[in-house]
Design a protein around this motif. Structure first.
Motif, mmCIF file in Angstrom:
data_model
loop_
_atom_site.group_PDB
_atom_site.id
_atom_site.type_symbol
_atom_site.label_atom_id
_atom_site.label_comp_id
_atom_site.label_asym_id
_atom_site.label_seq_id
_atom_site.Cartn_x
_atom_site.Cartn_y
_atom_site.Cartn_z
ATOM 1 N N MET A 71 0.836 -1.197 0.000
ATOM 2 C CA MET A 71 0.000 0.000 0.000
ATOM 3 C C MET A 71 0.875 1.254 0.000
ATOM 4 O O MET A 71 0.437 2.313 0.404
ATOM 5 N N HIS A 72 2.118 1.104 -0.451
ATOM 6 C CA HIS A 72 3.006 2.275 -0.441
ATOM 7 C C HIS A 72 2.572 3.254 -1.520
ATOM 8 O O HIS A 72 2.568 2.923 -2.697
ATOM 9 N N ARG A 73 2.194 4.455 -1.059
ATOM 10 C CA ARG A 73 1.681 5.429 -2.015
ATOM 11 C C ARG A 73 2.588 6.652 -2.107
ATOM 12 O O ARG A 73 2.268 7.601 -2.793
ATOM 13 N N GLY A 74 3.670 6.638 -1.368
ATOM 14 C CA GLY A 74 4.635 7.725 -1.474
ATOM 15 C C GLY A 74 4.191 9.021 -0.827
ATOM 16 O O GLY A 74 4.392 10.093 -1.388
ATOM 17 N N PHE A 75 3.575 8.918 0.357
ATOM 18 C CA PHE A 75 3.066 10.126 1.029
ATOM 19 C C PHE A 75 4.160 11.148 1.292
ATOM 20 O O PHE A 75 3.969 12.339 1.082
ATOM 21 N N LYS A 77 6.935 11.724 -0.157
ATOM 22 C CA LYS A 77 7.402 12.424 -1.359
ATOM 23 C C LYS A 77 6.312 13.360 -1.875
ATOM 24 O O LYS A 77 6.581 14.491 -2.257
ATOM 25 N N LEU A 78 5.046 12.875 -1.875
ATOM 26 C CA LEU A 78 3.960 13.710 -2.384
ATOM 27 C C LEU A 78 3.826 14.979 -1.547
ATOM 28 O O LEU A 78 3.494 16.047 -2.067
ATOM 29 N N TYR A 81 5.358 18.060 -2.667
ATOM 30 C CA TYR A 81 4.796 18.748 -3.834
ATOM 31 C C TYR A 81 3.436 19.349 -3.560
ATOM 32 O O TYR A 81 2.723 19.715 -4.478
ATOM 33 N N ARG A 82 3.025 19.388 -2.271
ATOM 34 C CA ARG A 82 1.737 19.978 -1.910
ATOM 35 C C ARG A 82 2.006 21.154 -0.983
ATOM 36 O O ARG A 82 2.898 21.076 -0.139
ATOM 37 N N LEU A 90 -4.013 15.390 2.205
ATOM 38 C CA LEU A 90 -3.180 14.228 1.889
ATOM 39 C C LEU A 90 -2.955 13.376 3.126
ATOM 40 O O LEU A 90 -3.165 12.161 3.100
ATOM 41 N N ARG A 93 -5.212 10.660 4.889
ATOM 42 C CA ARG A 93 -5.482 9.396 4.216
ATOM 43 C C ARG A 93 -4.476 8.296 4.528
ATOM 44 O O ARG A 93 -4.690 7.167 4.129
ATOM 45 N N TRP A 96 -6.376 5.715 7.472
ATOM 46 C CA TRP A 96 -7.705 6.141 7.034
ATOM 47 C C TRP A 96 -8.751 6.020 8.124
ATOM 48 O O TRP A 96 -9.878 6.453 7.929
ATOM 49 N N LEU A 97 -8.398 5.408 9.248
ATOM 50 C CA LEU A 97 -9.387 5.339 10.323
ATOM 51 C C LEU A 97 -9.238 6.491 11.300
ATOM 52 O O LEU A 97 -10.043 6.632 12.203
ATOM 53 N N LEU A 177 -15.104 10.065 6.423
ATOM 54 C CA LEU A 177 -13.848 9.423 6.813
ATOM 55 C C LEU A 177 -12.702 10.431 6.813
ATOM 56 O O LEU A 177 -11.926 10.488 7.727
ATOM 57 N N HIS A 178 -12.640 11.188 5.739
ATOM 58 C CA HIS A 178 -11.562 12.167 5.602
ATOM 59 C C HIS A 178 -12.169 13.539 5.783
ATOM 60 O O HIS A 178 -12.905 14.012 4.927
ATOM 61 N N CYS B 34 -8.951 3.091 2.155
ATOM 62 C CA CYS B 34 -10.031 3.775 2.871
ATOM 63 C C CYS B 34 -11.412 3.331 2.383
ATOM 64 O O CYS B 34 -12.339 3.146 3.167
ATOM 65 N N THR B 74 -1.746 -0.175 -5.967
ATOM 66 C CA THR B 74 -0.338 0.169 -6.193
ATOM 67 C C THR B 74 0.264 -0.800 -7.195
ATOM 68 O O THR B 74 -0.289 -1.865 -7.444
ATOM 69 N N TYR B 107 -3.487 10.479 -5.470
ATOM 70 C CA TYR B 107 -2.101 10.054 -5.700
ATOM 71 C C TYR B 107 -1.795 10.055 -7.188
ATOM 72 O O TYR B 107 -1.015 9.238 -7.671
ATOM 73 N N ASP B 109 -0.024 11.828 -8.907
ATOM 74 C CA ASP B 109 1.359 12.085 -9.292
ATOM 75 C C ASP B 109 2.332 11.229 -8.487
ATOM 76 O O ASP B 109 3.506 11.538 -8.409
ATOM 77 N N SER B 110 1.822 10.145 -7.893
ATOM 78 C CA SER B 110 2.711 9.302 -7.103
ATOM 79 C C SER B 110 3.458 8.321 -7.995
ATOM 80 O O SER B 110 2.958 7.884 -9.020
ATOM 81 N N TYR B 111 4.665 7.972 -7.560
ATOM 82 C CA TYR B 111 5.495 7.081 -8.367
ATOM 83 C C TYR B 111 5.108 5.618 -8.221
ATOM 84 O O TYR B 111 5.550 4.778 -8.979
ATOM 85 N N SER B 112 4.311 5.281 -7.181
ATOM 86 C CA SER B 112 4.081 3.866 -6.915
ATOM 87 C C SER B 112 2.631 3.449 -7.088
ATOM 88 O O SER B 112 2.290 2.319 -6.807
ATOM 89 N N VAL B 113 1.761 4.374 -7.532
ATOM 90 C CA VAL B 113 0.344 4.069 -7.610
ATOM 91 C C VAL B 113 -0.058 3.815 -9.053
ATOM 92 O O VAL B 113 0.339 4.560 -9.956
ATOM 93 N N CYS B 130 -14.098 10.235 -2.817
ATOM 94 C CA CYS B 130 -12.843 9.943 -2.116
ATOM 95 C C CYS B 130 -13.032 10.040 -0.620
ATOM 96 O O CYS B 130 -12.709 11.059 -0.053
ATOM 97 N N PRO B 131 -13.515 9.032 0.070
ATOM 98 C CA PRO B 131 -14.164 7.860 -0.507
ATOM 99 C C PRO B 131 -15.620 8.168 -0.851
ATOM 100 O O PRO B 131 -16.209 9.079 -0.283
#
Lengths: 393, 192
Positions: A71-75, A77-78, A81-82, A90, A93, A96-97, A177-178, B34, B74, B107, B109-113, B130-131
C-alpha cells in the motif's frame, strides 16, 4: 505427486523448494521440509493488503516475516509537492481510520514553526473531533477483531455506533472518513448550531450501548478462549520495538502523550489511561474498550469547557513555514504519531517525515507469533491494531 | 459456459434468467484502502446492500460474480488483482469503487500508484468519490443491475474474449503473480 515422491526428492535434493531457504527437519524416513505459508496480501485477517510469511513446523510457527509495501503510495514524497493547505487533504489518508488526528499533527507542526497562537475555541473543537475520531477508530477494530475470530455480529453493532458518530462529524466537517477540517491556525468553519447538544446526545447513546460489547465479546467464552494468554507482550520488549498506543498500554505501561506531554488543552482536563495486565490479545482488546469510555468522558468534559470566540484566523494567501525544522508528536488512536517537518522557507515542505504507530506496532508481530499455533496467529494479527496505509505510507 | 455463450436465449427466458442473475451477485470485496471501510459501511445495517441482492460473503474469487475494487491500487499490488480477476468464473463484473481505483485519485502524481484499475482489468461501473458515500455504491450496484438485466450473455462473453485486457492473460500478468508467491521463501532466508 505423492508425499512419498516429495520426500524422495527432498532426500535427493531435487525438490521444487531446493535452492530456497527451506530447512529439512528430522532424519531417515521421517525427514520433512518446513512449510512456508504466505498469508496475504489479500487476506481478511490482515485487514488490508498486508502480507506475512510464516515458516511452519506442522501447526506451529517457527518464524514470521511481515512483507510490507503493498500500500506504499509515497506520502512523504507527495507532501513535498503539496502546499501547506493541500497537505491536510493528503495526510488524513495514510491512516484512514483516524483522519482527523493525522491532520491535527501536521497543523500543530506548521503552527509551531510559524509560532502561531490558535484561538481557544478552535483548540477545544480540535480536541472534541479528535476524541470522536478515536472512538470511530476503536469501534472499527472492535468489530473487525471479533470478525476475524469468527463472530460477525459485533461488526454490525460497531457500525451502528459508527454511523451515528460519522453522521455527527459529517454535520460539522462535511466528511465521513476524511474530514479535512483542520487548517493552519484553527479549524475550517465553526460548529453548526446545535452541534454540542447533538454531540452530548450521541455521547450518551454510545455510552449506554457500551455494555453490549462487554456482554457480546468480552464475556464470551469462545472469545476468551481464543485471546486470554495468547501473544503476551512484555513491557520492555514493547518499548524496545517502539510499540505504542493500546498495544503498549495493554502491557501495563500508561505512556500516553495526552498525559505525559499534553498538547492542545489536554492539560486542563482529566485523562485516564486504561492499562492491561500482561499484554495478551485479550488485554489489548479490553484496553481498546476502556479507551472508548475514557474518550466519552473527555468529550463530556470538553462540552463543559467549550468557549465561544473565533475558530480560525486570517491567513496570508500562501502559507509559508519559515526555514527550520520541528517535530510534533500526538497520541493517535493507534499510538504515537510523529511528524518531522523541515522547511526551506518555500511554499511546500522540504521534507515531511512520518513516524507512524502502525509501522512500529507490526514490528512486534514476529516476536508475538513465534512458537504459537497458526489459529492463534489470527488473534495476534487482529489484536496488534494496525492500518496498512499507516505502515506503508 | 457451455451452451450459454453459443445460443441466444429466447426473450422471455433471457428476461427471467437475467432477473435471477442480477439479484444474486456474490461479491468479492477487494478491500485495499479507505474505500474498503465505506464498502463495509454499505454492507452493514444502515445502508445494507444485501437487500439489493448483493451478497458480500463470497469465499474467494472462484465463488464470486462481482469484484469490487475499493481503494488505492499500487504497482506492487496490481499482479495480485489481475490474478484474482482471472480466477473468477464468467460472467464476471467489476465495480471500481473510489477515485483511486478509477484514476489514481489524490495520488495521481505518485510514483508507486497504478493510475486506475482499468489499466489491468475491464471495469463495468465506476463509482466516484474519495471515498464515495455508501449511497454512491448502492447507486453503482443498481446501475450494474440495470446493465445485467439488459444484456445478452452470448454477446457479453464474446466481448470479454475480444477485450485486449484478457488476451494473453495467462502468459503475461499471471506470470508476475506467480513470481509474487515464489519469491517469498527466498526473502525469508535472506532476512533471517
Amino acid at each position: 505427486m505423492s508425499d512419498l515422491d516429495v520426500r524422495e526428492q527432498l532426500l535427493q535434493g531435487t525438490a521444487p523448494g531446493e535452492g530456497l531457504a527451506i530447512e529439512l527437519v528430522g532424519d531417515g524416513d521421517l525427514v520433512t521440509a518446513d512449510m512456508s505459508l504466505s498469508i496475504g496480501p489479500a487476506h481478511p485477517a490482515t485487514h488490508g493488503v498486508f502480507r506475512v510469511v510464516f515458516e511452519m513446523d506442522g501447526e506451529r510457527i517457527l518464524r514470521a516475516k511481515p512483507v510490507i509495501g503493498y500500500m506504499h503510495r509515497g506520502f512523504e514524497k507527495l507532501a513535498e509537492y503539496r502546499d501547506y493547505r493541500q497537505i491536510m487533504a493528503l495526510v488524513n489518508r495514510h491512516d484512514w481510520l483516524s483522519g482527523f488526528s493525522n491532520e491535527l499533527g501536521v497543523a500543530l507542526a506548521v503552527e509551531q514553526m510559524l509560532e502561531m497562537e490558535v484561538p481557544e475555541r478552535a483548540q477545544w473543537i480540535r480536541m472534541l473531533m479528535a476524541e470522536w475520531n478515536r472512538i470511530l477508530n476503536h469501534l472499527m477494530f472492535i468489530g473487525s477483531f471479533a470478525l476475524e475470530l469468527g463472530a460477525i455480529t459485533p461488526m454490525f453493532y460497531a457500525f451502528r455506533e459508527r454511523e451515528d458518530i460519522q453522521h455527527l462529524m459529517e454535520s460539522a466537517t462535511g466528511g465521513r472518513l476524511h474530514f479535512t477540517y483542520n487548517q493552519v491556525g484553527g479549524v475550517k468553519i465553526d460548529l453548526p448550531r446545535g452541534f454540542l447538544a447533538e454531540s452530548a446526545r450521541v455521547s450518551k447513546l454510545t455510552r449506554s450501548r457500551m455494555p453490549d460489547y462487554d456482554d457480546l465479546v468480552l464475556g464470551n467464552e469462545i472469545f476468551r478462549g481464543r485471546t486470554v494468554d495468547i501473544g503476551p507482550l512484555p513491557t520492555d520488549v514493547a518499548l524496545s520495538l517502539g510499540v505504542t498506543g493500546p498495544a503498549l498500554h495493554a502491557t501495563g505501561l500508561a505512556e500516553d502523550s495526552r498525559v505525559t506531554e499534553p498538547y492542545l488543552k489536554y492539560g486542563d482536563i482529566d485523562v485516564e489511561v486504561p492499562v492491561g495486565r500482561n499484554g495478551d490479545a485479550y488485554d489489548r482488546f479490553a484496553v481498546l474498550l476502556g479507551r472508548i469510555r475514557v474518550s466519552l468522558d473527555i468529550i463530556d468534559q470538553i462540552h463543559d469547557h467549550m468557549t465561544s470566540g473565533p475558530v480560525n484566523q486570517k491567513l496570508p494567501k500562501m502559507v509559508k513555514a519559515p526555514e527550520g525544522a520541528t517535530y510534533v508528536r500526538t497520541e493517535n488512536p493507534l499510538g504515537q504519531l510523529g511528524y518531522w517537518l523541515e522547511s526551506d522557507g518555500g511554499r511546500t515542505p522540504w521534507r515531511l517525515k512520518m513516524r507512524t504507530p502502525s509501522f512500529s506496532n507490526v514490528q512486534a508481530i514476529p516476536y508475538l507469533v513465534q512458537g504459537q499455533l497458526l489459529p492463534d496467529a489470527i488473534s495476534i494479527l487482529g489484536s496488534v491494531f494496525f492500518v496498512v496505509g499507516d505502515i506503508d505510507r | 459456459m457451455g451452451l450459454m455463450d453459443q445460443v441466444e436465449l429466447p426473450k422471455p427466458v433471457k428476461y427471467v434468467f437475467n432477473w435471477g442473475r442480477k439479484y444474486s451477485l456474490w461479491c468479492f470485496n477487494f478491500g485495499l484502502a479507505c474505500c474498503a471501510i465505506e464498502f463495509i459501511a454499505a454492507s452493514t445495517s444502515r445502508h445494507d446492500f444485501i437487500r439489493h441482492g448483493v451478497i458480500p460473503f463470497a469465499h474467494g474469487p472462484r465463488q464470486a460474480d462481482l469484484l469490487v475494487v475499493s481503494g488505492t491500487l499500487t504497482d506492487k499490488m496490481a499482479p495480485a488483482v489481475k490474478r484474482l480477476y482471472d480466477e473468477m468464473p464468467e460472467p464476471k463484473y467489476v465495480i471500481s469503487f473510489g477515485s483511486c481505483s478509477n484514476c489514481g485519485g489524490p495520488y495521481w502524481d505518485s510514483y508507486s500508484v497504478t493510475k486506475g484499475v482499468d489499466q489491468i482489468i475491464p471495469v463495468d461501473v465506476y463509482v466516484p468519490g474519495c471515498p464515495p458515500r455508501p449511497e454512491a455504491l448502492l447507486d453503482g450496484i443498481m446501475k450494474l443491475q440495470d446493465r445485467i438485466q439488459g444484456e445478452s450473455l452470448k454477446d457479453r462473453i464474446a466481448a470479454v474474449r475480444r477485450d485486449p485486457a484478457n488476451i494473453g492473460a495467462e502468459a503475461g500478468m499471471a506470470l508476475d503473480a506467480q513470481s509474487l508467491h515464489t519469491a517469498a521463501p527466498a526473502e525469508l532466508g535472506s532476512g533471517g
